[in-house]
Scaffold this active site. Structure first.
Site, PDB file in Angstrom:
ATOM      1  N   GLY A  69      -5.520   1.846  -1.837  1.00  0.00           N
ATOM      2  CA  GLY A  69      -4.457   2.383  -2.279  1.00  0.00           C
ATOM      3  C   GLY A  69      -4.182   1.270  -3.365  1.00  0.00           C
ATOM      4  CD  GLN A  74      -1.173  -3.375  -5.629  1.00  0.00           C
ATOM      5  OE1 GLN A  74      -1.280  -2.271  -5.239  1.00  0.00           O
ATOM      6  NE2 GLN A  74      -2.169  -4.252  -4.883  1.00  0.00           N
ATOM      7  CB  CYS A 117      -2.870  -6.804  -0.550  1.00  0.00           C
ATOM      8  SG  CYS A 117      -1.612  -6.178  -1.932  1.00  0.00           S
ATOM      9  CG  LEU A 118      -7.067  -3.801  -3.944  1.00  0.00           C
ATOM     10  CD1 LEU A 118      -6.965  -2.574  -4.870  1.00  0.00           C
ATOM     11  CD2 LEU A 118      -8.386  -4.254  -3.647  1.00  0.00           C
ATOM     12  CG  HIS A 159       0.211  -1.912   1.945  1.00  0.00           C
ATOM     13  ND1 HIS A 159      -0.281  -3.049   2.312  1.00  0.00           N
ATOM     14  CD2 HIS A 159      -0.048  -2.293   0.625  1.00  0.00           C
ATOM     15  CE1 HIS A 159      -0.825  -4.022   1.586  1.00  0.00           C
ATOM     16  NE2 HIS A 159      -0.615  -3.566   0.342  1.00  0.00           N
ATOM     17  CD  GLU A 160      -0.797   0.831  -1.938  1.00  0.00           C
ATOM     18  OE1 GLU A 160      -0.263   0.242  -2.910  1.00  0.00           O
ATOM     19  OE2 GLU A 160      -1.670   0.345  -1.053  1.00  0.00           O
ATOM     20  CG  HIS A 163       2.566  -2.926  -3.454  1.00  0.00           C
ATOM     21  ND1 HIS A 163       2.432  -4.325  -3.809  1.00  0.00           N
ATOM     22  CD2 HIS A 163       1.489  -2.844  -2.862  1.00  0.00           C
ATOM     23  CE1 HIS A 163       1.632  -4.977  -3.255  1.00  0.00           C
ATOM     24  NE2 HIS A 163       0.671  -3.888  -2.719  1.00  0.00           N
TER      25      HIS A 163
HETATM   26 ZN   LIG Z   1      -0.906  -4.060  -1.546  1.00  0.00          ZN
END
Ligand SMILES: [Zn+2]
Length: 196
Positions: A69, A74, A117-118, A159-160, A163
């Site tokens: 995701g 991000q 998380c990236l 989660h997304e 963000h």
């Molecule tokens: Zn994340």
């Protein structure tokens, strides 16, 4: 490195190569403690060519990372856009392109997943969230979609969407854990000579 001279390839293959190399881009992913991760992203007014391009680039960036995701913030774009693909490596890809998502229902039952998380690389912790959610959003064609997600897909959506509201998964952890990981990333950024 180029092993085939594209000039010798049939036109249609050349055009595919050209389109692929022109159409997609891997974008840099911003990381903790970049303050932009705390921004509240703005809805998109319509799904135009620029939003579709953003979605395509985000998918390419997510698959390259690799991740399941990615939210637009991000890649430093404060728009309410995200991409998700929770298909396993051996399965066919199932990309979801999502704009302006809204959680319209969430279950009482909770589920715990180990999240990463990236933007917070190599850090994983268990997070408890509602087991199921129903999400309404605009797809890549601008159509209104509603999806009932459970399991990993549910966690990923939550989660997304977090963000898009400037919330990170570490905000769901104890203060001690959150401060510890934040300090680690602040220190690493300082060592790299970043401004933040
Ligand atoms: Zn994340």
């Amino acid at each position: 490195m180029n092993v085939i001279d594209p000039v010798t390839l049939p036109d249609y293959i050349q055009s595919i190569i050209f389109r692929k190399s022109r159409a997609m881009a891997i974008l840099p992913i911003i990381e903790l403690p970049d303050p932009r991760l705390r921004l509240v992203s703005q809805p998109v007014s319509e799904i135009d060519a620029s939003v579709r391009k953003l979605m395509d680039d985000m998918l390419e960036t997510m698959y390259d990372a690799p991740g399941i995701g990615l939210a637009a913030i991000q890649v430093a774009v404060p728009k309410r856009v995200l991409v998700i693909d929770v298909a396993k490596e051996e399965e066919e890809p199932r990309p979801l392109c999502v704009a302006n998502p809204e959680i319209v229902w969430s279950s009482e039952e909770k589920n715990v997943y180990q999240e990463g998380c990236l933007s917070i690389p190599e850090y994983y912790e268990d997070v408890e969230r509602p087991e199921k959610v129903r999400v309404r959003y605009l797809d890549r064609d601008g159509k209104v979609k509603e999806i009932e997600a459970d399991g990993l897909l549910s966690t990923c959506f939550q989660h997304e969407i977090d963000h898009l509201n400037g919330v990170l998964f570490i905000d769901h952890l104890s203060r001690l854990k959150r401060e510890r990981v934040t300090k680690k990333f602040v220190k690493a950024a300082r060592l790299r000579g970043d401004d933040e």
